[in-house]
Design a protein around this motif. Structure first.
Motif, PDB file in Angstrom:
ATOM      1  N   TYR A   1       0.832  -1.202   0.000  1.00  0.00           N
ATOM      2  CA  TYR A   1       0.000   0.000   0.000  1.00  0.00           C
ATOM      3  C   TYR A   1       0.868   1.253   0.000  1.00  0.00           C
ATOM      4  O   TYR A   1       0.665   2.175  -0.799  1.00  0.00           O
ATOM      5  CB  TYR A   1      -0.911  -0.033   1.236  1.00  0.00           C
ATOM      6  CG  TYR A   1      -1.924   1.087   1.266  1.00  0.00           C
ATOM      7  CD1 TYR A   1      -3.090   1.000   0.525  1.00  0.00           C
ATOM      8  CD2 TYR A   1      -1.700   2.223   2.036  1.00  0.00           C
ATOM      9  CE1 TYR A   1      -4.012   2.018   0.532  1.00  0.00           C
ATOM     10  CE2 TYR A   1      -2.626   3.249   2.059  1.00  0.00           C
ATOM     11  CZ  TYR A   1      -3.777   3.146   1.310  1.00  0.00           C
ATOM     12  OH  TYR A   1      -4.696   4.165   1.321  1.00  0.00           O
ATOM     13  N   VAL A   2       1.885   1.243   0.884  1.00  0.00           N
ATOM     14  CA  VAL A   2       2.788   2.395   0.974  1.00  0.00           C
ATOM     15  C   VAL A   2       3.534   2.571  -0.338  1.00  0.00           C
ATOM     16  O   VAL A   2       3.663   3.680  -0.865  1.00  0.00           O
ATOM     17  CB  VAL A   2       3.780   2.208   2.153  1.00  0.00           C
ATOM     18  CG1 VAL A   2       4.847   3.292   2.129  1.00  0.00           C
ATOM     19  CG2 VAL A   2       3.016   2.226   3.464  1.00  0.00           C
ATOM     20  N   PHE A   3       3.985   1.451  -0.906  1.00  0.00           N
ATOM     21  CA  PHE A   3       4.718   1.493  -2.176  1.00  0.00           C
ATOM     22  C   PHE A   3       3.866   2.138  -3.270  1.00  0.00           C
ATOM     23  O   PHE A   3       4.332   2.996  -4.026  1.00  0.00           O
ATOM     24  CB  PHE A   3       5.121   0.071  -2.565  1.00  0.00           C
ATOM     25  CG  PHE A   3       5.621  -0.064  -3.984  1.00  0.00           C
ATOM     26  CD1 PHE A   3       6.848   0.468  -4.350  1.00  0.00           C
ATOM     27  CD2 PHE A   3       4.870  -0.730  -4.934  1.00  0.00           C
ATOM     28  CE1 PHE A   3       7.306   0.346  -5.652  1.00  0.00           C
ATOM     29  CE2 PHE A   3       5.311  -0.858  -6.238  1.00  0.00           C
ATOM     30  CZ  PHE A   3       6.538  -0.307  -6.587  1.00  0.00           C
TER      31      PHE A   3
ATOM     32  N   LYS B   1       1.272   4.129  -2.871  1.00  0.00           N
ATOM     33  CA  LYS B   1       0.802   5.481  -2.563  1.00  0.00           C
ATOM     34  C   LYS B   1       1.942   6.490  -2.471  1.00  0.00           C
ATOM     35  O   LYS B   1       1.751   7.671  -2.769  1.00  0.00           O
ATOM     36  CB  LYS B   1       0.044   5.473  -1.221  1.00  0.00           C
ATOM     37  CG  LYS B   1      -1.350   4.899  -1.316  1.00  0.00           C
ATOM     38  CD  LYS B   1      -2.340   5.893  -1.881  1.00  0.00           C
ATOM     39  CE  LYS B   1      -3.746   5.294  -1.855  1.00  0.00           C
ATOM     40  NZ  LYS B   1      -4.710   6.108  -2.598  1.00  0.00           N
ATOM     41  N   ARG B   2       3.122   6.042  -2.033  1.00  0.00           N
ATOM     42  CA  ARG B   2       4.144   7.004  -1.654  1.00  0.00           C
ATOM     43  C   ARG B   2       5.317   7.115  -2.630  1.00  0.00           C
ATOM     44  O   ARG B   2       6.082   8.055  -2.554  1.00  0.00           O
ATOM     45  CB  ARG B   2       4.702   6.663  -0.260  1.00  0.00           C
ATOM     46  CG  ARG B   2       3.707   6.839   0.859  1.00  0.00           C
ATOM     47  CD  ARG B   2       3.726   8.261   1.428  1.00  0.00           C
ATOM     48  NE  ARG B   2       2.740   8.384   2.494  1.00  0.00           N
ATOM     49  CZ  ARG B   2       1.494   8.802   2.272  1.00  0.00           C
ATOM     50  NH1 ARG B   2       1.100   9.127   1.064  1.00  0.00           N
ATOM     51  NH2 ARG B   2       0.645   8.900   3.283  1.00  0.00           N
ATOM     52  N   THR B   3       5.494   6.115  -3.514  1.00  0.00           N
ATOM     53  CA  THR B   3       6.671   6.183  -4.379  1.00  0.00           C
ATOM     54  C   THR B   3       6.273   6.640  -5.782  1.00  0.00           C
ATOM     55  O   THR B   3       5.111   6.575  -6.170  1.00  0.00           O
ATOM     56  CB  THR B   3       7.353   4.807  -4.496  1.00  0.00           C
ATOM     57  OG1 THR B   3       6.447   3.913  -5.131  1.00  0.00           O
ATOM     58  CG2 THR B   3       7.754   4.277  -3.143  1.00  0.00           C
ATOM     59  N   TYR B   4       7.285   7.069  -6.515  1.00  0.00           N
ATOM     60  CA  TYR B   4       7.053   7.530  -7.882  1.00  0.00           C
ATOM     61  C   TYR B   4       6.543   6.376  -8.750  1.00  0.00           C
ATOM     62  O   TYR B   4       5.556   6.518  -9.472  1.00  0.00           O
ATOM     63  CB  TYR B   4       8.339   8.106  -8.457  1.00  0.00           C
ATOM     64  CG  TYR B   4       8.185   8.508  -9.903  1.00  0.00           C
ATOM     65  CD1 TYR B   4       7.519   9.686 -10.257  1.00  0.00           C
ATOM     66  CD2 TYR B   4       8.669   7.691 -10.924  1.00  0.00           C
ATOM     67  CE1 TYR B   4       7.353  10.046 -11.563  1.00  0.00           C
ATOM     68  CE2 TYR B   4       8.504   8.049 -12.254  1.00  0.00           C
ATOM     69  CZ  TYR B   4       7.848   9.224 -12.572  1.00  0.00           C
ATOM     70  OH  TYR B   4       7.676   9.569 -13.875  1.00  0.00           O
TER      71      TYR B   4
ATOM     72  N   GLY C   1       5.120   3.694  -7.781  1.00  0.00           N
ATOM     73  CA  GLY C   1       3.788   3.323  -7.321  1.00  0.00           C
ATOM     74  C   GLY C   1       2.726   4.221  -7.944  1.00  0.00           C
ATOM     75  O   GLY C   1       1.667   3.756  -8.387  1.00  0.00           O
ATOM     76  N   THR C   2       3.032   5.509  -7.997  1.00  0.00           N
ATOM     77  CA  THR C   2       2.095   6.460  -8.611  1.00  0.00           C
ATOM     78  C   THR C   2       1.918   6.138 -10.094  1.00  0.00           C
ATOM     79  O   THR C   2       0.802   6.149 -10.613  1.00  0.00           O
ATOM     80  CB  THR C   2       2.615   7.899  -8.443  1.00  0.00           C
ATOM     81  OG1 THR C   2       2.989   8.091  -7.077  1.00  0.00           O
ATOM     82  CG2 THR C   2       1.547   8.907  -8.821  1.00  0.00           C
TER      83      THR C   2
ATOM     84  N   ARG D   1      -0.360   3.216 -10.471  1.00  0.00           N
ATOM     85  CA  ARG D   1      -1.780   3.543 -10.297  1.00  0.00           C
ATOM     86  C   ARG D   1      -2.303   4.330 -11.494  1.00  0.00           C
ATOM     87  O   ARG D   1      -3.440   4.156 -11.919  1.00  0.00           O
ATOM     88  CB  ARG D   1      -1.988   4.315  -8.998  1.00  0.00           C
ATOM     89  CG  ARG D   1      -1.926   3.401  -7.772  1.00  0.00           C
ATOM     90  CD  ARG D   1      -2.254   4.149  -6.504  1.00  0.00           C
ATOM     91  NE  ARG D   1      -1.265   5.187  -6.246  1.00  0.00           N
ATOM     92  CZ  ARG D   1      -1.576   6.444  -5.915  1.00  0.00           C
ATOM     93  NH1 ARG D   1      -2.824   6.798  -5.809  1.00  0.00           N
ATOM     94  NH2 ARG D   1      -0.622   7.322  -5.701  1.00  0.00           N
TER      95      ARG D   1
ATOM     96  N   THR E   1      -7.202   1.749  -5.059  1.00  0.00           N
ATOM     97  CA  THR E   1      -6.647   1.531  -3.735  1.00  0.00           C
ATOM     98  C   THR E   1      -7.259   2.491  -2.746  1.00  0.00           C
ATOM     99  O   THR E   1      -7.797   3.511  -3.145  1.00  0.00           O
ATOM    100  CB  THR E   1      -5.116   1.718  -3.726  1.00  0.00           C
ATOM    101  OG1 THR E   1      -4.822   2.918  -4.428  1.00  0.00           O
ATOM    102  CG2 THR E   1      -4.423   0.573  -4.379  1.00  0.00           C
TER     103      THR E   1
END
Lengths: 284, 333
Positions: free
Chosen positions: A155-157, A159-162, A164-165, A168, B333
């Motif tokens: 989840y953190v990966f 939401k918080r990393t480039y 990851g973005t 998404r 998510t």
């Protein structure tokens, strides 16, 4: 309440942790690459064999063996994407499903060829915890906790990393992301690696609880699909919740009758739920 | 057309002459190929219109077990048992198919719902181990040569039955292919709303082809059960059988009459050939190669073998069409 029923419920929750990890991996790949890996559970089987041979045969320390297995399965994920998924990316969904189905045949038979059909156990005996005269397997507890940590890390990966973005973004609109300067192919490879790593992590946790054999994927595979579909393919939180719903059905059903009937009940309920909510339980 | 007819007559002549010239072992193989070719053809009735069922293992299982159990426990002749199995199969198909179509469960979701159905039948057979013998399998009560029990020690009887069954399957395929229903189903598989808008009764067409497909599959399962006498849940139901059906039919090609049969011929002779070639020393080697070939086949010949041949030599009125697209993925998510 019946103490054994409570025990079944607790074990169900613990089982849900590992299932959730697998459902997240499969969902991630589906949500981004838009391909269902029918052979996902068999990739887990490869990881379990890796741990078995590293730890039980060659005496590599268990944490190191697990690490190697996770990296190895992540690599396998990339390989699967490059060799099998990439050539069929533009094919009809059915052909994609069949290509990974062929991989399922291949992995199961190749494992049979290499290792035979006997059940192998890594031979780690973890204690059984006794709590208020209920018995809970320590291996399951570890699996549950690590599974949750893995889910949070993912989840953190995202939401918080480039990266990851970017992942998404690609899941939301795969035409536009190219214009935004995101390399779609690279994101696919990262996702396949992360999906593989989650399978590897699940392999570590399952190897502590179950014997490994070439067809162990058939035990988990259908259940994981069911969970993903029930949660809505690509819906991470839905898949996470569905893991615990299904694991409870299996655990409580197993308590009242036998394991097969519990699975029959879970599958039948799944079919019925699909009629009520065709896009998954948590579809908007 | 006369050339095609001559080919058909030649083919039938070969089928008639075959049992006289080949050894029993090969006859056994041919019977299996014919029975499975019939089942694959039945699957392709749905599959060619984009209704990709991963649940036909369920119908094979019901078809095989219902007459076997009725005969062994209640002395009910398969002549009655097989129709009952067909009824049971059709009921199952309606119970799952109707809501699926009504609620627009399509694409991946349809594949996975039907997959669950085949698991339900497999696991029910295993769970009812007091009656079915569970994973250990189930051997039917034998009486020797009997028309009443549909049991023949001599393979030639089953050869004739299998040939007739297979021809009947092809006939049904052609009947649907020639009918107006085919146009309707193709329209539905391309755009359901548009099809409904021009006055096609979408539900009726879908249910009709599903019921025919499930019924034929059950008959195939029943004949398989009568032929082998020994049944095992893993070999007549569940994911493995469902995948086997889907693979072979697709490999052969679902858009042409003989496609699924070619699929049966190739996949079964390949697995059998590899099995004999590698013997018992390398268990799994045969299926390893089989798996690789499947993946290669899907990647390089997505229209199936017969489809690929037809693309090289295109023929009138048999243009392969891509399977209908389904819902896109997405991540939240």
């Amino acid at each position: 309440m019946d103490i054994y029923l409570l025990e079944a419920i607790i074990n169900g929750i613990l089982l849900g942790g590992v299932l959730a990890l697998l459902a997240l991996g499969l969902n991630l790949i589906f949500g981004v690459v838009d391909v269902v890996w029918i052979a996902y559970a068999d990739i887990v089987m490869c990881g379990m064999y890796a741990i078995y041979f590293l730890y039980a045969e060659y005496g590599v320390p268990l944490p190191l063996a697990c690490l190697i297995a996770i990296i190895g399965v992540a690599g396998l994920g990339v390989l699967v994407h490059l060799l099998i998924i990439e050539p069929v990316l533009d094919s009809p969904p059915l052909n994609q499903l069949l290509a990974t189905g062929g991989l399922l045949f291949f992995l199961q038979s190749f494992a049979t060829l290499l290792f035979g059909t006997e059940f192998r156990n890594i031979g780690v005996r973890l204690p059984v915890l006794e709590f208020a005269s209920m018995y809970v397997s320590f291996a399951r507890l570890i699996a549950f906790v690590v599974g949750l940590i893995g889910a949070v890390a993912l989840y953190v990966f995202l939401k918080r990393t480039y990266v990851g973005t970017a992942i998404r973004a690609i899941a939301q609109d795969r035409e536009i992301v190219g214009l935004m300067g995101i390399d779609q192919r690279r994101v696919y490879l990262v996702v396949s690696a992360v999906g593989g790593a989650l399978a590897g992590l699940a392999a570590c946790l399952l190897a502590l609880q179950y014997d490994v054999h070439p067809f162990i994927g058939n035990t988990f595979g259908p259940v994981i699909f069911m969970i993903c579909v029930l949660g809505g393919l690509g819906n991470m939180i839905g898949g996470f919740v569905a893991s615990f719903v299904i694991s409870q059905i299996i655990a409580i059903g197993g308590y009242y009758s036998n394991t097969e009937l519990a699975y029959v009940f879970a599958f039948a309920l799944f079919i019925v739920l699909m009629f009520i909510r065709p896009r998954g339980l948590f579809a908007p | 057309m006369s050339g095609t007819r001559a080919l058909w007559l030649a083919g039938i002549a070969i089928l008639i002459a075959l049992p006289a010239v080949i050894p029993t072992y090969f006859l056994h193989l041919v019977i299996q190929i014919l029975i499975w070719a019939f089942i694959y053809t039945a699957w392709a009735l749905m599959g060619r219109f984009g209704f990709v069922s991963f649940g036909h293992g369920a119908f094979v299982g019901v078809g095989a077990y219902v007459p076997a159990l009725l005969w062994t426990y209640f002395d009910v002749t398969p002549w009655l048992g097989i129709p009952l199995a067909v009824v049971a199969s059709v009921l199952l198909a309606v119970i799952v198919g109707y809501p699926c179509f009504r609620r627009r469960v399509v694409g991946h979701y349809f594949a996975l719902v039907t997959l669950a159905l085949s698991q339900v039948v497999l696991l029910s057979l295993v769970a009812a181990r007091d009656v079915t013998g569970g994973s250990l399998g189930f051997t039917q009560k034998t009486v020797g040569h009997s028309w009443y029990a549909l049991q023949f020690p001599d393979k030639i009887y089953f050869y004739v039955i299998a040939v007739l069954l297979w021809l009947a399957g092809l006939w049904v395929w052609r009947w649907i292919d020639r009918g107006i229903g085919r146009e309707a189903l193709e329209a539905i598989s391309e755009d359901e709303d548009a099809a409904a808008a021009v006055g096609i009764d979408v539900m009726r067409e879908k249910m009709r082809v599903t019921i025919v497909s499930a019924a034929l599959t059950a008959v195939g399962g029943a004949i398989y059960g009568q032929y082998f006498m020994y049944l095992n849940p893993e070999t007549v139901s569940g994911i493995a059988v469902s995948l086997q059906i889907v693979f072979a039919a697709i490999a052969g090609g679902v858009y042409s009459l003989l496609g699924p049969s070619v699929g049966a011929l190739l996949t079964l002779s390949l697995t059998e050939g590899l099995r004999v070639w590698f013997g018992t020393n390398y268990i799994g080697a045969a299926n390893t190669i089989y798996g690789i070939l499947l993946v290669l086949c899907i990647i390089f010949m997505p229209q199936g073998i017969v489809g690929a041949l037809q693309r090289i030599r295109p023929r009138r009125g048999s243009q392969p069409k891509p399977v209908a697209a389904t819902t896109p993925g997405g991540i939240t998510t």
